[in-house]
Design an enzyme around this catalytic site. Sequence first.
Site, PDB file in Angstrom:
ATOM      1  N   LYS A   1      41.854  51.930  34.965  1.00 23.68           N
ATOM      2  CA  LYS A   1      41.110  50.886  34.247  1.00 23.68           C
ATOM      3  C   LYS A   1      39.952  50.367  35.093  1.00 23.68           C
ATOM      4  O   LYS A   1      38.830  50.225  34.600  1.00 23.68           O
ATOM      5  CB  LYS A   1      42.083  49.752  33.884  1.00 23.68           C
ATOM      6  N   SER A   2      40.198  50.087  36.358  1.00 21.95           N
ATOM      7  CA  SER A   2      39.144  49.544  37.230  1.00 21.95           C
ATOM      8  C   SER A   2      37.967  50.511  37.325  1.00 21.95           C
ATOM      9  O   SER A   2      36.801  50.117  37.219  1.00 21.95           O
ATOM     10  CB  SER A   2      39.696  49.305  38.637  1.00 21.95           C
TER      11      SER A   2
ATOM     12  N   ARG B   1      33.903  50.253  35.750  1.00 26.27           N
ATOM     13  CA  ARG B   1      32.779  50.397  36.686  1.00 26.27           C
ATOM     14  C   ARG B   1      31.886  51.582  36.308  1.00 26.27           C
ATOM     15  O   ARG B   1      30.664  51.521  36.450  1.00 26.27           O
ATOM     16  CB  ARG B   1      33.321  50.539  38.113  1.00 26.27           C
TER      17      ARG B   1
ATOM     18  N   GLY C   1      39.585  40.430  31.891  1.00 25.52           N
ATOM     19  CA  GLY C   1      38.992  39.682  32.999  1.00 25.52           C
ATOM     20  C   GLY C   1      38.019  40.552  33.777  1.00 25.52           C
ATOM     21  O   GLY C   1      36.925  40.119  34.141  1.00 25.52           O
TER      22      GLY C   1
ATOM     23  N   ARG D   1      41.474  31.799  31.468  1.00 26.58           N
ATOM     24  CA  ARG D   1      41.337  32.271  32.859  1.00 26.58           C
ATOM     25  C   ARG D   1      40.079  31.703  33.533  1.00 26.58           C
ATOM     26  O   ARG D   1      39.043  31.543  32.895  1.00 26.58           O
ATOM     27  CB  ARG D   1      41.338  33.809  32.878  1.00 26.58           C
TER      28      ARG D   1
ATOM     29  N   GLN E   1      37.317  41.430  41.616  1.00 26.49           N
ATOM     30  CA  GLN E   1      36.392  41.174  40.514  1.00 26.49           C
ATOM     31  C   GLN E   1      35.234  40.311  40.993  1.00 26.49           C
ATOM     32  O   GLN E   1      34.074  40.572  40.650  1.00 26.49           O
ATOM     33  CB  GLN E   1      37.122  40.492  39.360  1.00 26.49           C
TER      34      GLN E   1
ATOM     35  N   ASP F   1      48.661  43.982  40.733  1.00 26.23           N
ATOM     36  CA  ASP F   1      49.055  44.113  39.323  1.00 26.23           C
ATOM     37  C   ASP F   1      50.476  44.644  39.162  1.00 26.23           C
ATOM     38  O   ASP F   1      50.972  44.769  38.043  1.00 26.23           O
ATOM     39  CB  ASP F   1      48.080  45.047  38.593  1.00 26.23           C
TER      40      ASP F   1
ATOM     41  N   LYS G   1      46.341  35.483  36.226  1.00 30.87           N
ATOM     42  CA  LYS G   1      46.146  36.806  35.607  1.00 30.87           C
ATOM     43  C   LYS G   1      46.172  36.649  34.080  1.00 30.87           C
ATOM     44  O   LYS G   1      45.944  35.563  33.576  1.00 30.87           O
ATOM     45  CB  LYS G   1      47.225  37.773  36.097  1.00 30.87           C
TER      46      LYS G   1
ATOM     47  N   ARG H   1      51.552  34.936  35.634  1.00 28.87           N
ATOM     48  CA  ARG H   1      52.522  36.031  35.745  1.00 28.87           C
ATOM     49  C   ARG H   1      53.763  35.657  36.528  1.00 28.87           C
ATOM     50  O   ARG H   1      54.849  36.164  36.235  1.00 28.87           O
ATOM     51  CB  ARG H   1      51.869  37.248  36.416  1.00 28.87           C
TER      52      ARG H   1
HETATM   53  C1  S3P Z   1      40.615  44.349  39.171  1.00 22.82           C
HETATM   54  C2  S3P Z   1      40.905  43.430  40.134  1.00 22.82           C
HETATM   55  C3  S3P Z   1      42.135  42.610  40.109  1.00 22.82           C
HETATM   56  C4  S3P Z   1      43.188  43.181  39.177  1.00 22.82           C
HETATM   57  C5  S3P Z   1      42.609  43.588  37.864  1.00 22.82           C
HETATM   58  C6  S3P Z   1      41.536  44.647  38.066  1.00 22.82           C
HETATM   59  C7  S3P Z   1      39.333  45.090  39.268  1.00 22.82           C
HETATM   60  O1  S3P Z   1      41.807  41.299  39.679  1.00 22.82           O
HETATM   61  O2  S3P Z   1      44.221  42.246  38.967  1.00 22.82           O
HETATM   62  O3  S3P Z   1      43.601  44.107  37.016  1.00 22.82           O
HETATM   63  O4  S3P Z   1      39.162  46.101  38.557  1.00 22.82           O
HETATM   64  O5  S3P Z   1      38.481  44.671  40.050  1.00 22.82           O
HETATM   65  P1  S3P Z   1      41.257  40.196  40.719  1.00 22.82           P
HETATM   66  O6  S3P Z   1      39.966  40.666  41.213  1.00 22.82           O
HETATM   67  O7  S3P Z   1      41.126  38.928  39.920  1.00 22.82           O
HETATM   68  O8  S3P Z   1      42.301  40.098  41.778  1.00 22.82           O
END
Ligand code: S3P
Length: 448
Positions: free
Chosen positions: A28-29, A33, A101, A129, A176, A326, A353, A357
């Site tokens: 997902k991350s 990006r 988020g 959030r 993030q 996560d 989160k 959580r």
């Molecule tokens: C993520 C960073 C994390 C993670 C989220 C994905 C990212 O959040 O919990 O699921 O892709 O940069 P935080 O940056 O708020 O810790």
Amino acid sequence: MTEEPAKRPLAARRGGPLRGVATVPGDKSISHRALILGSLAVGETQIRGLLEAEDVLHTARAMRALGADLLRDGDGQWRVWGRGVGGLAEPDEVLDFGNSGTGSRLVMGAVATTAMKAVFHGDESLRRRPMQRVLEPLTLFGATYSARAGGLMPVSLHGASRPIAIEHDVAVASAQVKSALLLAALNAPGRTRISQRALTRDHTEKMLAAFGAKLAVQPLDDGEAIEIDGEAELKPASIDVPRDPSSAAFPLVAALIVPGSEMTLPGVLLNPRRSGIIETLQEMGADISVANACDSGGEQIGDLVARASALKGIEVPPQRAPAMIDEYPILAVAAAFAEGRTVMRGLEELRVKESDRLAAIVAGLRANGVTVEETEDGMAVEGRGGDGVAGAGMVVTHVDHRIAMAFLVMGLAARAPVTVDDTTMIATSFPAFEEVMRGLGAMFEVGT
Ligand code: S3P
């Protein structure tokens, strides 16, 4: 605007061993990006293995609304024609990020140094959030914003017309926030320096380098600093998205706690800043091995092979939290099936989160007969051993996909079925979760 779908409860119960190949979706991350950086490059970026889940699809829609061209060629195969750094256009609609988020905060960064106004919105979970953690440092570049009390969405962000480079230390352990600032820096003349104590996931840095941005990472005694040159010219890239370790963690733990199970999970991202869960489970006695480890587009990947294991409780080092942030919901489930106590600390970020959580995990464990002590920044789970988790609880998910998946996995090994109040939001990260788990032998019943 985001519509809240009707709830879909699901119960999971014990059956035979889980066996076979668990193919989990793209990370997902990295998927977010790839779409965002592709939209900031000039030319055609190609992406294979993109996670086509709600969170990422919201980011794709937002990048289209900001003027990029995105085309889906087939399963996970996308092409993106970017507008160039500074070339995003003011959207004529509200940017709706659903549950995401990551999507919303990263796009705030991409917008903050381009002269435009954009409104960010999301579902009931995202509207709870905190956005100030991103918005406040973005004002250092010259952006301004207005938000609901407490920095909540909807947020209206005015990108700076004459952005300036910044030096900033990110106090929260959030990739993030770090990533949003790096994306904003791309259009700020001069060199921006972002430092952070916690070693959070580094996909943005790696991918920026692949798109031709000039950046350097310096290790510090306590953390690291990233220097990045503004007015960057990003060239397009070709990206193979590895499979998501955060999604893999659910079938992986299921394989460990359901007696007789044996599972292979091919092509999973093994970036050390994401693989804390594997190390932790191995310390708990899990039989997990890695095969075919290799490099794929600058990221480490490999096949995970897991077998049912007798787990024992451990103290999880708090400094490991960023590398598995996560994974605490599913780790807590593994801990419930271990012999002895598992102590998890340094988890204040879990409170902000997709749900609080920590509170959701604790409530879910207690509803299923597991004793757990909650503190402000962590929990201690009293493991009940392989056959000792009562189950029979109803778990409130609070629109949190990882709470839903974690407790469904619990139900596969508990004495009595475990029910989660909703599963619709699992589509935000792992739409085929139920299908993949059923394919391995998992027993689910709808609407109980
Ligand atoms: C993520 C960073 C994390 C993670 C989220 C994905 C990212 O959040 O919990 O699921 O892709 O940069 P935080 O940056 O708020 O810790």
